[in-house]
Design a protein around this motif. Structure first.
Motif, PDB file in Angstrom:
ATOM      1  N   TRP A 179       0.803  -1.214   0.000  1.00 32.49           N
ATOM      2  CA  TRP A 179       0.000   0.000   0.000  1.00 32.49           C
ATOM      3  C   TRP A 179       0.835   1.263   0.000  1.00 32.49           C
ATOM      4  O   TRP A 179       0.431   2.294  -0.514  1.00 32.49           O
ATOM      5  N   VAL A 233      -8.284  -4.157  -0.447  1.00 27.09           N
ATOM      6  CA  VAL A 233      -7.713  -2.810  -0.562  1.00 27.09           C
ATOM      7  C   VAL A 233      -6.315  -2.864  -1.167  1.00 27.09           C
ATOM      8  O   VAL A 233      -5.993  -2.147  -2.125  1.00 27.09           O
ATOM      9  N   LYS A 234      -5.462  -3.727  -0.638  1.00 21.76           N
ATOM     10  CA  LYS A 234      -4.095  -3.821  -1.160  1.00 21.76           C
ATOM     11  C   LYS A 234      -4.063  -4.463  -2.546  1.00 21.76           C
ATOM     12  O   LYS A 234      -3.205  -4.135  -3.370  1.00 21.76           O
ATOM     13  N   VAL A 279      -6.435  -4.056  -4.839  1.00 21.93           N
ATOM     14  CA  VAL A 279      -6.802  -2.963  -5.733  1.00 21.93           C
ATOM     15  C   VAL A 279      -5.615  -2.020  -5.919  1.00 21.93           C
ATOM     16  O   VAL A 279      -5.320  -1.583  -7.042  1.00 21.93           O
ATOM     17  N   LEU A 334      -6.884   5.404  -1.310  1.00 22.08           N
ATOM     18  CA  LEU A 334      -6.629   4.022  -0.903  1.00 22.08           C
ATOM     19  C   LEU A 334      -5.419   3.940   0.010  1.00 22.08           C
ATOM     20  O   LEU A 334      -5.400   3.178   0.981  1.00 22.08           O
ATOM     21  N   ALA A 377      -5.533   2.256   3.676  1.00 24.49           N
ATOM     22  CA  ALA A 377      -4.922   0.921   3.676  1.00 24.49           C
ATOM     23  C   ALA A 377      -4.374   0.472   5.027  1.00 24.49           C
ATOM     24  O   ALA A 377      -4.436  -0.718   5.342  1.00 24.49           O
ATOM     25  N   GLU A 433     -12.802  -1.623   0.025  1.00 23.85           N
ATOM     26  CA  GLU A 433     -12.161  -0.580  -0.778  1.00 23.85           C
ATOM     27  C   GLU A 433     -13.092   0.596  -1.048  1.00 23.85           C
ATOM     28  O   GLU A 433     -12.642   1.716  -1.308  1.00 23.85           O
ATOM     29  N   SER A 464     -12.970   4.245   0.393  1.00 21.75           N
ATOM     30  CA  SER A 464     -12.329   5.386  -0.252  1.00 21.75           C
ATOM     31  C   SER A 464     -13.379   6.390  -0.730  1.00 21.75           C
ATOM     32  O   SER A 464     -13.142   7.602  -0.709  1.00 21.75           O
TER      33      SER A 464
END
Length: 259
Positions: free
Chosen positions: A12, A96-97, A99, A206, A210, A217, A220
């Motif tokens: 991230w 999240v990571k 993406v 993000l 993160a 996600e 955000s």
């Protein structure tokens, strides 16, 4: 362009290293984890059929046991499509990571996240949303969503669009005070499946969430709206339902995708 595997684990806090490529206006990022190949393939079909717009596809897999990436390369070869890159994260690290691993190598000014089983509306979807975005600079854009089901005989049923968020009036009127109340208090959220981002803005937000968020996600979006970032509703098709012509057109495209 030769496809490349990104072997390393992109974290991230990686800095923004990839410069925007002016020849690519939008990156379509397919976010996967143990995907079903038939759904995955159909989603890819709906992307590569896009017309009159410069785009790339980035596929980011989150440490799947069966990531289907060999089938992806074979499929793209059969379709004579080469403007893609694959991110193979060695371990599962959360959405999240995952993406972010796609965002970190995206070259488009805009980025559209999509999951296996979701389709773009028709062949001109990206052309139309980019046309809107170029006239209306913002961090985030969203539009209408249509649901479908496929029975055992591969017959496709299209359902009229359901509002996401439920109350679109403040979005149409650009009433930021009411938008924030609806979003932050009433939790009347935008569905991630119908969203498109400015790539740099998505990267920025993000990276902010993160350290604290693993799977959501779409947080955000909440952060962007709370921070008064410009967000636009794209009512490109008009209305809230489907006309007979639009329904026929969508079924025609869907039948081609799911053949």
């Amino acid at each position: 362009m030769k496809p490349a595997f990104i072997k390393k684990n992109l974290l991230w806090n990686d800095v923004w290293k990839i410069k925007m490529d002016k020849s690519i206006i939008i990156t379509v990022a397919v976010i996967t984890y143990n995907p079903v190949w038939e759904k995955f393939r159909n989603t890819l079909r709906s992307i590569i059929w896009q017309k009159n717009v410069s785009f790339e596809i980035v596929i980011a897999d989150d440490g799947s046991e069966n990531n289907c990436l060999d089938k992806v390369e074979e499929f793209f070869k059969e379709q004579n499509f080469s403007n893609y890159r694959l991110v193979k994260n060695p371990v599962n690290q959360g959405i999240v990571k995952n993406v972010l691993s796609a965002v970190n190598i995206a070259r488009g000014k805009y980025i559209k996240l999509i999951s296996p089983g979701d389709f773009l509306y028709d062949e001109n979807t990206l052309e139309e949303v980019i046309g809107f975005a170029e006239k209306n600079p913002a961090a985030l854009y969203f539009g209408n969503m249509f649901y479908y089901s496929i029975d055992e005989n591969k017959s496709i049923t299209i359902y009229k669009d359901k509002k996401n968020p439920r109350d679109l009036r403040p979005w149409k009127n650009h009433n930021m005070k009411q938008i924030k109340r609806n979003y932050l208090v009433d939790c009347d959220y935008i569905c991630g499946a119908v969203s498109m981002y400015n790539t740099k803005k998505l990267s920025e937000y993000l990276n902010k969430i993160a350290p604290f968020v693993i799977f959501a996600e779409d947080c955000s979006m909440i952060y962007m709206i709370a921070n008064n970032e410009p967000v636009y509703y794209m009512n490109i098709r008009g209305g809230y339902g489907m006309s007979a012509d639009l329904e026929y057109q969508h079924k025609r495209v869907m039948n081609g995708i799911c053949a």
